[in-house]
Write an enzyme that holds these catalytic residues in place. Structure first.
Site, PDB file in Angstrom:
ATOM      1  N   GLY C 149      -5.662 108.123  61.080  1.00 13.80           N
ATOM      2  CA  GLY C 149      -4.266 108.296  60.704  1.00 13.80           C
ATOM      3  C   GLY C 149      -3.409 107.189  61.275  1.00 13.80           C
ATOM      4  O   GLY C 149      -3.818 106.452  62.182  1.00 13.80           O
ATOM      5  N   CYS C 150      -2.208 107.056  60.733  1.00 16.71           N
ATOM      6  CA  CYS C 150      -1.315 105.983  61.169  1.00 16.71           C
ATOM      7  C   CYS C 150      -0.826 106.214  62.598  1.00 16.71           C
ATOM      8  O   CYS C 150      -0.916 105.331  63.454  1.00 16.71           O
ATOM      9  CB  CYS C 150      -0.134 105.858  60.205  1.00 16.71           C
ATOM     10  SG  CYS C 150       0.727 107.402  59.865  1.00 16.71           S
TER      11      CYS C 150
END
Lengths: 346, 346, 346, 346
Positions: C149-150
């Site tokens: 994920g970011c």
């Protein structure tokens, strides 16, 4: 103290109406109409209103509303107000319609540009076009006011004195307008997402924007004859504000002094219209949150054209503020009541 | 009706003071002090004030000003107010100082964090720390009010009830704050250019920001003992607004109900502090243009911590609004006079 | 030269993948999957691709795609990749999944935080967590990579060396993260409209954001034991960028030199991770458009804590860039191929 | 492989040149000229260049530079390049001047609009106006290229085919342009502070902007005769991008097909100019970070005018990108080398 209701209270214009009416001495808010949020607390839709408004959103029932309030604001999509209004309602209550339903006197023009059938053309004649400064006396007597569009308000007020005084050639008029994104409403559309609007500018509705005939009609009255113009709106990455840059060829003998005199003649005693000092260009930020219209102009001797510029807050003078100004006129209140808002900077 | 003067009227906080005071029923603005723009019309510096203010900017002369007005606001760089104030002036006029000069009771702490020598330490004892809700009674009697910093106002009000009621462990407190760019002032610095701030976020002043000792001092009073905390400010691409996200370990027996009860106990009857409904996180936009402080919290049982959140408009409750609130208290006006501003959205 | 397909090519991460792959020497784009825009030209969805991509959008058919390409990127909502993948597909094609489906090793944790049933838990064991710098060797051998994920990418890389070297106390770790709006995707939601995000900042998903267990799992491996932390994301008015500000109490003997040495030890030879000079705080703008991660730290001796900071472009290192980096590793290309993007400023 | 130096490397256009040249296969950067930051590491001025550029800033010494490099870019204020250049330098090195010094063939026009005396008028005749697509063959042979202004590049390319083919009446041409703030440079001015630009739009330099005579000269060549036009720039709250909306009355017989054919005739085979599909309006975001020019038009039969629209990234095609394109032509490199940049969205 009068009672007010809003149909379409949860759009951006509706929300701005609530903001303004909460600080209005003569008005009590009674009805927060919103089909999408029926029975939800209004502050749950707009948390800025927490502790300020405790009411729930109600269905859009104009019949019921007419029995409860003295004035109804319709801040709804085109067509709704026309489909709800009738003689019985108008006999009980005054209406300020923020949609386009009653702005155009020619129903054919309305139907052509808006692509919908008009549901109550019988009230078009009676409706007063609520550009407060230009139609003040008629607004005072009106039962039904057609509140002007945001682009139109700014465009017309920017050019009106020069057209009226014959200082420009109407057929040469080109209006290049720039608007913040709240003008696009609160609908959930990809085009209005933050990432699509931010760091971006575009023209849209080129040659086809529906405010065009509205501007043409009103400026046509000023010119004393019908004419066509170009109107091009642009979407700017900001919440509020409209800037108009208008171009026209000067009429014979028109010069700096004559043009300034024209602006002074029509706006010199207007509280909400500020003719800026020479060489000061309007900026939308200088009117943000207020009902002001800032205008100015510059002559280009090389091309014999004048560049007229105007700035408003699209949600105030371009929508809710002018609606309140019209309500003030209709009910005999001080015209500036609730509207002496100092622009917020920065 | 009292008369007011501002020293430093052309900074952003000064400009906001003008905006608020123009709509204040009990105040007449008499002096727009600004060293940088002496003899220039005030509206030429802030065109949003065109037609609203016709005065010229004056030099920062506190002696002269004390003879003309009842209250002086100093919205100036650190050190200036301390260098100008004296007993004679204070015998004539009340002062609300928006700089940090009189916020810290320990002059050594001031000189260490601000790297300047204090010019009038003799007034530190007398000065009242103007966090209006916490020191209301003292403010009422004050001649000299030290108006709190923007970050401090938001940080303290967000955490105060939990510290005061012993619901969190003070030494575990970490405050992560985010501010709009108007907090950086109107100085012409590359770091504050549009292109440097836009599409960007950064922390700054990490471990060294000067609001740290101010927060520590005030929360230390609440805790009943001195303690250190972490405070980290961030610059956010927006004009206005401060959001505080604060983290602390829960004290024994602290739970959801106890914490909500604490917020209600201290803020339940405060007009300007809104404790939001459960699960609603504060947003700076919901207080923009207003004097509100929105607070809320969330417990994380997994880590036994509470996350406290608070939002203000840094130029209103974080500066000019609280200054007016303090003035209202000092002169016996209604505390909310001139401050019943509905937040502007969007 | 390999062939690539994207399932979910019209979301923001999908669009960024296209941008990167168009300039990749070893890849030919063959399939622009998009359920919403089937048969529409890709450039009609993203006009920035006009004249660069002439293909039409195709249905999300992983079976068909597996026969045509060498690598599939799934940039889709949670659950989709897990519902499509099977052994036959994996025997033909390599997959880089940008969703969360294969990031968490414990299926129960996945189902608890994501509230959906996992459709192919049999591949969780095999899937490699694609934080390229930490799992490089495993990624090289993988058929199925779970692209991080970011928020997780930025959070983990910011804290990893200190956790790994025992320089901080894991249980004291608090991560306060700030993200641009592209992280919220291209869905038409009111919350993501320009007017709602602009001039605003808020926390969201407080204590419940789904990247929390992902960060905990990976940092737990580094710590050598499981632990809980606080993670709070905030929405910032900008398109791109994530900034992480992390707080933790120092372990015994940890000091400036030891911490800098730890960062150098793990990142000193990494092209994409830049340990900034002392006292320089990361800014998201400095990595915009690039695959860089900028990190730094500051010790606060008063509280015995360290503040760790990290910045990435959420669409590049936080999504598409890292996906390409993983693809490069999986196919034996130069790890930086197609990714030597100079950050764009301003 | 040639060697390049930049005089004025720390302005925004200079920084963009560095970004582009770092990824150019045929160029080695040798000199980062910057009077303001002599001896400072370049990356300390632009931290996005950390680990990418390790050089220090050097004084602006064109004599010394001419001995070291093959091409010099001058990204400096007006007047500097003209004051430094001489025959000896031009005999050693090629120059691409991003200032206005050599753009206007009539030195009197230059001195009138720029209010400075030209220091080397003897090179005006020789200098080639570097609008690459229009003057490609001359640029190839040039020693000194006058790189066009940002507004001019966009304005000229938007209108050129219609003027050249006689499809519009030149004297009716009105150009309304909107620019991001990087066009104003990196000078520390109050007008360019974040808080002044954000949430704001204004016209500036109305009738007096210095790009006006440059546009007039070039379009005059296309028209085959001199003519005057109106050019009005606006400042938009975004970092990058210029949008031009141009209005002109149609010449006899001009229609949709003829105009589209004209655009195709001149731009059909140009890599960097994209004539958009019918009814698609250019958006600055679609060209951000790239060297593209997007153009399109719309006819308004009601007024017999055409609205021409064009969009560029002001720092790329409007400055550094076109400078590199010109360098490519001057040295016989592939014209698109280093410039196949995919626009970044969002």
């Amino acid at each position: 103290m009068i009672k007010a209701g809003i149909i379409g209270a949860t759009g951006y214009a509706g929300g701005e109406l609530v903001r303004l009416l909460l600080n209005h001495k003569e008005v009590e808010m009674k009805w927060y109409g919103s089909r999408s949020y029926i029975d939800k607390k209004y502050y749950e839709v707009y948390q800025n209103m927490f502790k300020l408004v405790d009411d729930k959103c109600m269905d859009d029932n104009m019949e019921a509303l007419a029995d409860e309030v003295d004035v109804i604001f319709t801040a709804t999509p085109q067509g709704l107000c026309a489909s709800l209004v009738n003689e019985e309602i108008l006999s009980k209550v005054k209406i300020v319609d923020l949609s386009a339903d009653f702005r155009l006197k020619d129903v054919k023009v309305y139907e052509e540009w808006y692509k919908i059938q008009h549901k109550s053309p019988e009230f078009i004649e009676e409706a007063v076009y609520g550009l407060s400064e230009l139609n003040r006396e008629d607004v005072k007597k009106a039962r039904l006011v057609a509140n002007p569009g945001c682009y139109t308000t700014c465009s017309i007020l920017t050019c009106y004195p020069l057209i009226k005084e014959g200082l420009i050639q109407p057929e040469t008029l080109i209006i290049d307008a720039k608007s913040g994104t709240s003008g696009a409403g609160r609908g959930a559309k990809i085009d209005n997402l933050y990432c699509e609007v931010n760091e971006n500018i575009k023209a849209y509705g080129v040659t086809t924007h529906r405010h065009t005939p509205e501007i043409e009609e009103q400026l046509g009255y000023a010119a004393g004859r019908a004419f066509c113009l170009n109107f091009t709106p642009h979407l700017v990455p900001m919440n509020r504000g409209i800037l108009v840059t208008a171009y026209a060829s000067l009429a014979q003998d028109a010069d700096e002094d004559a043009i300034r005199a024209a602006y002074e003649k029509y706006y010199g005693s207007e509280y909400f219209i500020r003719v800026l000092d020479k060489d000061v260009c309007p900026q939308t930020k200088w009117v943000e949150g207020s009902n002001f219209v800032d205008v100015n102009f510059k002559i280009d001797k090389r091309t014999n054209r004048v560049i007229m510029m105007g700035a408003i807050d699209n949600l105030v003078k371009g929508a809710a503020g002018q609606a309140v100004q019209n309500m003030n006129l209709m009910f005999g209140f001080e015209e500036t009541e609730g509207l002496k808002l100092v622009p917020m900077f920065p």
